[in-house]
Design a protein around this motif. Sequence first.
Motif, PDB file in Angstrom:
ATOM      1  N   VAL A  32      81.399   5.686 100.374  1.00 43.52           N
ATOM      2  CA  VAL A  32      81.711   4.591  99.468  1.00 43.52           C
ATOM      3  C   VAL A  32      83.234   4.491  99.370  1.00 43.52           C
ATOM      4  CG1 VAL A  32      81.600   3.780  97.078  1.00 43.52           C
ATOM      5  CG2 VAL A  32      79.568   4.773  98.163  1.00 43.52           C
ATOM      6  N   ALA A  33      83.755   3.302  99.647  1.00 43.81           N
ATOM      7  CA  ALA A  33      85.201   3.067  99.565  1.00 43.81           C
ATOM      8  C   ALA A  33      85.585   2.497  98.204  1.00 43.81           C
ATOM      9  CB  ALA A  33      85.641   2.114 100.680  1.00 43.81           C
ATOM     10  N   ALA A  34      84.720   1.663  97.637  1.00 41.99           N
ATOM     11  CA  ALA A  34      85.008   1.053  96.336  1.00 41.99           C
ATOM     12  C   ALA A  34      83.747   0.398  95.794  1.00 41.99           C
ATOM     13  CB  ALA A  34      86.109   0.002  96.464  1.00 41.99           C
ATOM     14  N   ARG A  35      83.760   0.203  94.494  1.00 38.22           N
ATOM     15  CA  ARG A  35      82.687  -0.544  93.832  1.00 38.22           C
ATOM     16  C   ARG A  35      83.353  -1.472  92.831  1.00 38.22           C
ATOM     17  NH1 ARG A  35      76.944   1.894  91.939  1.00 38.22           N
ATOM     18  NH2 ARG A  35      76.070   0.005  90.995  1.00 38.22           N
ATOM     19  N   ILE A  36      82.999  -2.733  92.872  1.00 40.42           N
ATOM     20  CA  ILE A  36      83.629  -3.736  92.030  1.00 40.42           C
ATOM     21  C   ILE A  36      82.558  -4.409  91.179  1.00 40.42           C
ATOM     22  CG2 ILE A  36      84.985  -5.874  92.006  1.00 40.42           C
ATOM     23  CD1 ILE A  36      85.826  -4.988  94.952  1.00 40.42           C
ATOM     24  N   ASN A  37      82.749  -4.383  89.867  1.00 37.57           N
ATOM     25  CA  ASN A  37      81.830  -5.029  88.943  1.00 37.57           C
ATOM     26  C   ASN A  37      82.491  -6.332  88.483  1.00 37.57           C
ATOM     27  OD1 ASN A  37      80.367  -5.879  86.666  1.00 37.57           O
ATOM     28  ND2 ASN A  37      79.678  -3.783  86.254  1.00 37.57           N
ATOM     29  N   HIS A  38      82.145  -7.430  89.132  1.00 33.44           N
ATOM     30  CA  HIS A  38      82.759  -8.721  88.824  1.00 33.44           C
ATOM     31  C   HIS A  38      82.397  -9.214  87.428  1.00 33.44           C
ATOM     32  CE1 HIS A  38      84.596  -9.465  92.696  1.00 33.44           C
ATOM     33  NE2 HIS A  38      83.469  -9.166  93.312  1.00 33.44           N
ATOM     34  N   ALA A  39      81.183  -8.955  86.970  1.00 33.42           N
ATOM     35  CA  ALA A  39      80.767  -9.404  85.638  1.00 33.42           C
ATOM     36  C   ALA A  39      81.584  -8.689  84.564  1.00 33.42           C
ATOM     37  CB  ALA A  39      79.274  -9.163  85.440  1.00 33.42           C
ATOM     38  N   GLN A  40      81.811  -7.418  84.758  1.00 36.62           N
ATOM     39  CA  GLN A  40      82.616  -6.644  83.810  1.00 36.62           C
ATOM     40  C   GLN A  40      84.063  -7.153  83.788  1.00 36.62           C
ATOM     41  OE1 GLN A  40      83.480  -2.426  84.748  1.00 36.62           O
ATOM     42  NE2 GLN A  40      82.305  -2.010  82.882  1.00 36.62           N
ATOM     43  N   ALA A  41      84.603  -7.457  84.962  1.00 37.68           N
ATOM     44  CA  ALA A  41      85.971  -7.994  85.038  1.00 37.68           C
ATOM     45  C   ALA A  41      86.048  -9.357  84.342  1.00 37.68           C
ATOM     46  CB  ALA A  41      86.413  -8.106  86.489  1.00 37.68           C
ATOM     47  N   ALA A  42      85.034 -10.187  84.531  1.00 44.39           N
ATOM     48  CA  ALA A  42      85.004 -11.496  83.879  1.00 44.39           C
ATOM     49  C   ALA A  42      84.983 -11.334  82.363  1.00 44.39           C
ATOM     50  CB  ALA A  42      83.792 -12.294  84.353  1.00 44.39           C
ATOM     51  N   GLN A  43      84.188 -10.397  81.900  1.00 40.34           N
ATOM     52  CA  GLN A  43      84.065 -10.149  80.466  1.00 40.34           C
ATOM     53  C   GLN A  43      85.415  -9.745  79.868  1.00 40.34           C
ATOM     54  OE1 GLN A  43      81.527  -6.831  79.348  1.00 40.34           O
ATOM     55  NE2 GLN A  43      80.823  -7.950  77.545  1.00 40.34           N
ATOM     56  N   LYS A  44      86.195  -8.978  80.606  1.00 38.19           N
ATOM     57  CA  LYS A  44      87.504  -8.519  80.119  1.00 38.19           C
ATOM     58  C   LYS A  44      88.479  -9.665  79.885  1.00 38.19           C
ATOM     59  CE  LYS A  44      87.366  -3.867  82.022  1.00 38.19           C
ATOM     60  NZ  LYS A  44      87.964  -2.918  82.970  1.00 38.19           N
ATOM     61  N   VAL A  45      88.253 -10.811  80.533  1.00 39.21           N
ATOM     62  CA  VAL A  45      89.131 -11.963  80.339  1.00 39.21           C
ATOM     63  C   VAL A  45      88.425 -13.077  79.570  1.00 39.21           C
ATOM     64  CG1 VAL A  45      90.589 -11.435  82.327  1.00 39.21           C
ATOM     65  CG2 VAL A  45      88.604 -12.944  82.619  1.00 39.21           C
ATOM     66  N   GLY A  46      87.322 -12.708  78.892  1.00 35.92           N
ATOM     67  CA  GLY A  46      86.630 -13.654  78.030  1.00 35.92           C
ATOM     68  C   GLY A  46      85.726 -14.639  78.733  1.00 35.92           C
ATOM     69  N   LEU A  47      85.319 -14.323  79.955  1.00 34.75           N
ATOM     70  CA  LEU A  47      84.431 -15.206  80.710  1.00 34.75           C
ATOM     71  C   LEU A  47      83.081 -14.541  80.908  1.00 34.75           C
ATOM     72  CD1 LEU A  47      87.012 -16.386  83.386  1.00 34.75           C
ATOM     73  CD2 LEU A  47      86.219 -17.654  81.372  1.00 34.75           C
TER      74      LEU A  47
END
Length: 157
Positions: free
Chosen positions: A59-74
């Motif tokens: 595993v090189a990386a794991r990205i949680n796009h929903a969590q990132a969106a939540q951090k900016v109020g989306l």
Amino acid sequence: MNRFLTFFSAATLTASLGLASAGGAGPVGSGLISMPSPYSVSATLDRVAAAAAALDFAVAARINHAQAAQKVGLELRPTEVLLVGNPRGGTALMQCAQTVAIDLPVKFLAYQDAAGQVWLTYTDPAALMSRYNARGCNEAFAKAGGALKTIAMNALK
């Protein structure tokens, strides 16, 4: 820019309508393979990570796009990407066409559509072979395709 928006809209519409079928492709011409998952987004990628490790992928990386969106109020439905790689297989692909490196490590996308269905999606290596005009490399790309299919199928058991 308009072509990007047109493609993005078509891809989003196709995904949201659940038009990708079991073992089928994503949007036409995308080179994506999508399969329904009986697990949550997070559990799906946990299972992909385990299946990948069994084939010596790291595993090189794991990205949680929903969590990132939540951090900016989306808001975004559950959407995660897992990057996995195997230097032996990846190097063989890059030796065929060095520009394929832009698509490595391999990405597995798990997302929940508007109907609540979770999907596991990855790029078919045959599409990469075509995209990068990697002639004479059928065996390397076929082997990569087989490995990714095995990972996906084992993860969805």
